[in-house]
Every structure is written in structure tokens, then in C-alpha cells.
Design an enzyme around this catalytic site. Sequence first.
Site, PDB file in Angstrom:
ATOM      1  N   ARG A 188       1.277  -1.553   0.147  1.00 39.17           N
ATOM      2  CA  ARG A 188       0.098   0.408   0.078  1.00 39.17           C
ATOM      3  C   ARG A 188       1.024   1.700   0.032  1.00 39.17           C
ATOM      4  O   ARG A 188       1.632   1.508   1.065  1.00 39.17           O
ATOM      5  CB  ARG A 188      -0.871   0.135   0.860  1.00 39.17           C
ATOM      6  CG  ARG A 188      -1.785   1.136   1.753  1.00 39.17           C
ATOM      7  CD  ARG A 188      -3.208   1.371   2.562  1.00 39.17           C
ATOM      8  NE  ARG A 188      -4.160   1.144   1.971  1.00 39.17           N
ATOM      9  CZ  ARG A 188      -5.025   0.274   2.362  1.00 39.17           C
ATOM     10  NH1 ARG A 188      -5.004   1.434   3.522  1.00 39.17           N
ATOM     11  NH2 ARG A 188      -6.202   0.044   1.882  1.00 39.17           N
ATOM     12  N   HIS A 192      -7.431   0.598  -6.491  1.00 40.89           N
ATOM     13  CA  HIS A 192      -7.532  -0.036  -5.163  1.00 40.89           C
ATOM     14  C   HIS A 192      -8.248  -1.249  -6.029  1.00 40.89           C
ATOM     15  O   HIS A 192      -9.574  -1.607  -5.668  1.00 40.89           O
ATOM     16  CB  HIS A 192      -8.374   0.423  -3.909  1.00 40.89           C
ATOM     17  CG  HIS A 192      -8.070   0.521  -2.722  1.00 40.89           C
ATOM     18  ND1 HIS A 192      -7.788  -0.980  -2.151  1.00 40.89           N
ATOM     19  CD2 HIS A 192      -8.636   0.764  -1.644  1.00 40.89           C
ATOM     20  CE1 HIS A 192      -7.789  -1.553  -1.338  1.00 40.89           C
ATOM     21  NE2 HIS A 192      -8.794  -0.284  -0.837  1.00 40.89           N
ATOM     22  N   ASP A 204     -17.063   7.225  -2.161  1.00 41.60           N
ATOM     23  CA  ASP A 204     -15.623   7.397  -1.050  1.00 41.60           C
ATOM     24  C   ASP A 204     -15.892   8.551   0.228  1.00 41.60           C
ATOM     25  O   ASP A 204     -16.239   9.331  -0.231  1.00 41.60           O
ATOM     26  CB  ASP A 204     -14.613   6.649  -1.959  1.00 41.60           C
ATOM     27  CG  ASP A 204     -13.294   6.411  -1.234  1.00 41.60           C
ATOM     28  OD1 ASP A 204     -13.056   6.293   0.159  1.00 41.60           O
ATOM     29  OD2 ASP A 204     -12.427   5.957  -1.382  1.00 41.60           O
ATOM     30  N   CYS A 220     -16.340   1.678   0.688  1.00 46.90           N
ATOM     31  CA  CYS A 220     -14.658   0.820   0.951  1.00 46.90           C
ATOM     32  C   CYS A 220     -14.742   1.462   2.258  1.00 46.90           C
ATOM     33  O   CYS A 220     -13.805   0.266   2.996  1.00 46.90           O
ATOM     34  CB  CYS A 220     -14.078   1.123   0.408  1.00 46.90           C
ATOM     35  SG  CYS A 220     -13.410   2.769   0.395  1.00 46.90           S
ATOM     36  N   ARG A 264     -13.369  -8.452   2.205  1.00 43.81           N
ATOM     37  CA  ARG A 264     -11.946  -8.877   2.224  1.00 43.81           C
ATOM     38  C   ARG A 264     -11.380  -9.377   2.256  1.00 43.81           C
ATOM     39  O   ARG A 264     -10.433  -9.594   1.671  1.00 43.81           O
ATOM     40  CB  ARG A 264     -11.581  -7.278   2.406  1.00 43.81           C
ATOM     41  CG  ARG A 264     -12.161  -5.831   2.254  1.00 43.81           C
ATOM     42  CD  ARG A 264     -11.248  -5.528   0.771  1.00 43.81           C
ATOM     43  NE  ARG A 264     -10.192  -5.624   0.844  1.00 43.81           N
ATOM     44  CZ  ARG A 264      -9.790  -4.010   1.158  1.00 43.81           C
ATOM     45  NH1 ARG A 264     -10.194  -3.212   1.564  1.00 43.81           N
ATOM     46  NH2 ARG A 264      -7.877  -3.975   0.891  1.00 43.81           N
TER      47      ARG A 264
HETATM   48  N1  NVA Z   1     -10.415   6.746  -1.434  1.00 44.17           N
HETATM   49  C1  NVA Z   1      -9.470   6.372  -0.060  1.00 44.17           C
HETATM   50  C2  NVA Z   1      -9.728   4.665   0.077  1.00 44.17           C
HETATM   51  C3  NVA Z   1      -9.456   4.459   1.528  1.00 44.17           C
HETATM   52  C4  NVA Z   1      -9.943   2.687   1.730  1.00 44.17           C
HETATM   53  C5  NVA Z   1      -8.170   6.603   0.047  1.00 44.17           C
HETATM   54  O1  NVA Z   1      -7.584   6.543  -0.905  1.00 44.17           O
HETATM   55  O2  NVA Z   1      -7.620   6.964   1.234  1.00 44.17           O
HETATM   56  N1   CP Z   2     -11.263  -0.053   2.114  1.00 46.49           N
HETATM   57  C1   CP Z   2     -10.018   0.159   3.229  1.00 46.49           C
HETATM   58  O1   CP Z   2      -8.870  -0.456   1.994  1.00 46.49           O
HETATM   59  O2   CP Z   2     -10.001   0.062   4.267  1.00 46.49           O
HETATM   60  P1   CP Z   2      -8.552   0.573   5.089  1.00 46.49           P
HETATM   61  O3   CP Z   2      -8.038   1.375   4.905  1.00 46.49           O
HETATM   62  O4   CP Z   2      -8.875   0.854   6.572  1.00 46.49           O
HETATM   63  O5   CP Z   2      -7.788  -0.918   4.921  1.00 46.49           O
END
Ligand code: NVA
Ligand code: CP
Length: 304
Positions: free
Chosen positions: A104, A131, A219, A259, A287
Site C-alpha cells: 500500500r 484499489h 468514498d 469501502c 475483503r
Molecule cells: N480513497 C480512499 C480509500 C481508502 C480505503 C483513500 O485513498 O484514502
Molecule cells: N477499505 C480499505 O481499504 O480500508 P483500510 O484503509 O482500513 O484498509
Amino acid sequence: MAARHFLTLNDMTTAELEDLLDHASKLRKEWRSGQTRDTLKNRVLAMIFEKSSTRTRVSFEAGMTQLGGSAMFLSPKDTQLGRGEPIEDSAIVISSMVDAVMIRTFAHETVERFATASSKPVINALTDEFHPCQLLADMQTYRELRGSIRGATVAWIGDGNNMCHSYINAAERFDFHLNVACPEGYEPDQQLIEQHADRVTVVRAPEEAARGAQLLVTDVWASMGQEDEQKAREKAFRSYQINPALMAQADKDALFMHCLPAHRGEEISADMMDHESSAVWHEAENRLHAQKALLEFLILNRLD
Ligand code: NVA
Ligand code: CP
């Protein structure tokens, strides 16, 4: 044989994705009925997190343990990655010791460079651009609750961000139409829209996107790394909220997904999480199951 990676949904064919989701639903049933499984016994997943996470970390770590293997959390703060060791060098070394690597990070290019040098499968667990793991869970959830999504209309309400980009890829892979409602200046990547012009419609009004849709998704207004823009985004996105009034514009059997984490009072009203259309808890649990299926697919090259 070169390792198979999962950096975007385009790394799998539609048939592979559908088999993977069927397998994920089977794993969900098995796990919920207390059956155990050790298909990844002695296998190790390295998890590199350059951004925060709850769901992704817990689901990958629990998933590996439930399959008989283990997962290792690596933070750039405590590894040489944070002190400037080249990504490619890190990839060669880490992948020589584990069976798969999950990352990530910020730039999508980072996972691409890591994958190019890695001898083991690399999984994108969120970049600024995509994602895809979340989409596996979302598509599994829709199939379990409503059947095939083929031919459906999905409405994305809000920022044209990493999640929205993965929904655009999903529209192509799973054969549905995506309506995106976003304020001016917050559109998804123009090139991606052009590549999928027959699958994506960008509009301004949330009601227009939601009308008759079978799935409404949103989101956060400010993603990780955009904390400084929070105030400006609150202003820009003020009228981009999923709430019961917007849900009423959708198909009567429409589902609502997010999400998570969610900001009640911003992109959703406080009552949406437990609204009758909400699938968010089912989606979050998936997930775990979707990624267990993905780990088996990438590490074993098969789905049992
Ligand atoms: N768009 C959000 C998704 C978090 C799971 C981010 O990148 O923070
Ligand atoms: N939806 C998602 O990826 O959540 P986290 O940021 O908690 O991993």
C-alpha cells in the site's frame, strides 16, 4: 515462470475474476461454518504499508493465518525502504524470502517498479490511482446479494479517485455501466475515461447518476495524502452525499456500498450505514474472503 501480479483488475481476465469470486464465496461459507483450511501452510506474505489501514491489514494478516501461513507487517519507518534503499533492490531481496508481497503506497509507479523486480506475486493494496482488492470484495458482495452485475448501472457519487478508477476498470471486466457524478475539477483520470468511453458517463448531478441504478457507491471526499485539501473538498463536495433521498432515485432493489472508513455527515448521511440498502458490513467482511481467494490464486496458481 514469471510471477503473476495483481496491480489492477486488468491483470486478470473476466473468466479468472469470476472463478475467483465464486471461490471467495465458497471460502466465506467454509469459514463461517467453522471449517479450517491449510492451503498456504508455511507460506509467508510480506505486507508493506506506507499509508494507514484497518481492513486491508487485518484481512490479509488474518487471511494468511487462516490458510495456514503467516504475514509480516513492514513499515517504511522501520525498514531500509524508508532510508532510501532502491525499490528494485528491496523487491529482489524481500521476494527471495517470502511467497508474495502486498504493498500500500502513494505512487502507482512504486508497485509497478517493485513488481518488475520481484520474483514473487505482488498485490496492490491501494495506490493513489487504484484499489483493486476492494473491487474484488465489492463484486463478490454484489454477486452474493443480487447475482450477476452484468448489464447493471452503477452510480459512483463523489471524488474521481483511486476507488472510482478501479470501478471504471470493473465496468469493463464485469460488463456494467458506470455513471460518475462529481464536481468540476474532481473527475476521474481523463485517459482512463477515454479508454472506457463506452462504459463510463460523467455527470454533475448526483440524482442523474443515481436514477435507476442498481448499485450506489461512494468514498471519502479527501483520500489519504489529501488531508491539506479537506476544507476545500468539503466545500466542493457539499452536495455529493449518499442519503436516503438519493437512494430513493435508484432502483428499488439497489444496494449501497462504501469501502470504508466512512465519514458520516460528509459523503454519507448518518443513517446510511444501517439503511436497508446498505451492504457495507458484508462488503467489509468480504475483503477477507476475496483476498484469501486471491492469495491462493497467485501463490498456488490454482483455485481448489
Ligand atoms: N480513497 C480512499 C480509500 C481508502 C480505503 C483513500 O485513498 O484514502
Ligand atoms: N477499505 C480499505 O481499504 O480500508 P483500510 O484503509 O482500513 O484498509
